[in-house]
Every structure is written in structure tokens, then in C-alpha cells.
Design a protein around this motif. Structure first.
Motif, PDB file in Angstrom:
ATOM      1  N   GLY A  93      45.979  48.726  42.058  1.00  0.00           N
ATOM      2  CA  GLY A  93      45.282  48.894  40.783  1.00  0.00           C
ATOM      3  C   GLY A  93      44.019  48.066  40.738  1.00  0.00           C
ATOM      4  O   GLY A  93      42.966  48.544  40.325  1.00  0.00           O
ATOM      5  N   ALA A  94      44.096  46.830  41.213  1.00  0.00           N
ATOM      6  CA  ALA A  94      42.938  45.944  41.224  1.00  0.00           C
ATOM      7  C   ALA A  94      41.870  46.486  42.167  1.00  0.00           C
ATOM      8  O   ALA A  94      40.682  46.483  41.858  1.00  0.00           O
ATOM      9  N   GLN A  95      42.307  47.021  43.317  1.00  0.00           N
ATOM     10  CA  GLN A  95      41.362  47.586  44.284  1.00  0.00           C
ATOM     11  C   GLN A  95      40.700  48.838  43.730  1.00  0.00           C
ATOM     12  O   GLN A  95      39.507  49.036  43.881  1.00  0.00           O
ATOM     13  N   ALA A  96      41.501  49.701  43.093  1.00  0.00           N
ATOM     14  CA  ALA A  96      40.985  50.961  42.558  1.00  0.00           C
ATOM     15  C   ALA A  96      39.883  50.715  41.542  1.00  0.00           C
ATOM     16  O   ALA A  96      38.896  51.438  41.492  1.00  0.00           O
ATOM     17  N   GLU A  97      40.028  49.654  40.714  1.00  0.00           N
ATOM     18  CA  GLU A  97      39.006  49.346  39.725  1.00  0.00           C
ATOM     19  C   GLU A  97      37.686  48.983  40.402  1.00  0.00           C
ATOM     20  O   GLU A  97      36.626  49.394  39.983  1.00  0.00           O
ATOM     21  N   GLU A  98      37.786  48.212  41.495  1.00  0.00           N
ATOM     22  CA  GLU A  98      36.580  47.836  42.240  1.00  0.00           C
ATOM     23  C   GLU A  98      35.890  49.061  42.805  1.00  0.00           C
ATOM     24  O   GLU A  98      34.685  49.210  42.730  1.00  0.00           O
ATOM     25  N   GLU A 100      36.111  52.133  41.747  1.00  0.00           N
ATOM     26  CA  GLU A 100      35.572  52.934  40.653  1.00  0.00           C
ATOM     27  C   GLU A 100      34.209  52.397  40.213  1.00  0.00           C
ATOM     28  O   GLU A 100      33.270  53.149  40.021  1.00  0.00           O
ATOM     29  N   GLU A 101      34.118  51.073  40.100  1.00  0.00           N
ATOM     30  CA  GLU A 101      32.842  50.458  39.708  1.00  0.00           C
ATOM     31  C   GLU A 101      31.761  50.789  40.720  1.00  0.00           C
ATOM     32  O   GLU A 101      30.637  51.113  40.376  1.00  0.00           O
ATOM     33  N   GLN A 104      30.615  54.410  40.480  1.00  0.00           N
ATOM     34  CA  GLN A 104      29.849  54.654  39.255  1.00  0.00           C
ATOM     35  C   GLN A 104      28.383  54.266  39.443  1.00  0.00           C
ATOM     36  O   GLN A 104      27.495  54.987  39.047  1.00  0.00           O
TER      37      GLN A 104
END
Ligand SMILES: [Zn+2]
Length: 147
Positions: A93-98, A100-101, A104
Motif C-alpha cells: 500500500g505504501a509503495q502503491a501510493e508512491e 501513483e504520485e 500523476q
């Protein structure tokens, strides 16, 4: 051994053969699937306990303690695997957020001029922008193919 019984044992073997290492190699989707699979396994084991206790009660005998302990052990193992999967999901989850950023900011990047397709005259090689509406070469006057 009947086919169904054999199938059941094969499924059981596959489920219990999942080690912490193979969980470590799974992607988020597979991890979530694995988690619900494991949780379903725990639920099934609890139903097994209930069935065992109920049948013993019905027959007015003491529930088979050995069988019960076996199921308790299996639940413990399943719960261990669930916590491994949950820990892995938190990291993913923490990796996926990175990620995604990062993607973007890529989308927001201005469109480069390179996106304009260059067209070259087949006869003289004169470059003509695809944005231009010209159907004929500005150098030799021959028709530009693909228009
Ligand atoms: Zn030309």
C-alpha cells in the motif's frame, strides 16, 4: 480413494504449502485474494469445530480432543499466514501510493513538440509537418502520400 476426496486433499495441500516467502512475491491483487482465501479457510475450520462438537453432543460422547486440537493448530497456522499477508499488504500500500504520485506528475507534464508527426516527401525528402494541411510537397509539388 474417491475423486472428490482426492481433490479435497490436493486443495488442502496447495493451501497449506504457501510459505511466507511465496507470499512475499505476490502482488496486491493476489495478496487480497490470498487473504480472503485464508479467512475463508479459518471460517471453514470453525464450522468443522462446530460440527464436531455438535455431533459429539448429539451422540452424547466427549468431542474428539485430538481432532479438535488438530483443527486449532490449522487455524493458528492460517492466522499466521493472514498476518504475514496483512503485513505485506501494508508495505504494498505504501509503495502503491508512491507509484501513483509518480505517474500523476508524468500525466501533468507538458506535451513535447516531438509528438507532432513529421511527414517526408517520398520524391524529394522535403519535410512537411502533419499539422500542415498541405497535400502537395512545398518543394517539388508532388502529392504527399497518406493525405
Ligand atoms: Zn517533394
Amino acid at each position: 480413494m474417491s475423486f472428490l476426496k482426492k481433490l479435497g486433499e490436493t486443495v488442502k495441500d496447495t493451501a497449506s504449502s504457501v510459505s511466507a516467502k511465496s507470499i512475499d512475491l505476490m502482488e496486491t491483487g493476489k495478496l487480497k485474494m490470498k487473504k480472503s482465501q485464508l479467512e475463508g479457510g479459518v471460517k471453514d475450520k470453525k464450522i468443522e469445530i462446530g460440527e464436531l462438537v455438535y455431533q459429539a453432543h448429539k451422540q452424547e460422547v466427549t468431542p474428539d480432543e485430538f481432532a479438535l486440537n488438530g483443527i486449532f493448530e490449522e487455524i493458528k497456522e492460517l492466522e499466521n499466514q493472514i498476518s504475514v499477508v496483512e503485513e505485506k499488504l501494508r508495505k504494498e500500500g505504501a509503495q502503491a501510493e508512491e507509484i501513483e504520485e509518480a505517474s500523476q506528475s508524468e500525466v501533468e507534464a507538458p506535451v513535447e513538440a516531438d509528438d507532432v508527426t513529421k511527414v517526408f516527401c517520398a520524391y524529394c525528402g522535403q519535410e512537411s509537418s502533419s499539422e500542415s494541411e498541405a497535400r502537395f510537397c512545398t518543394n517539388c509539388g508532388k502529392p504527399i502520400s497518406g493525405r
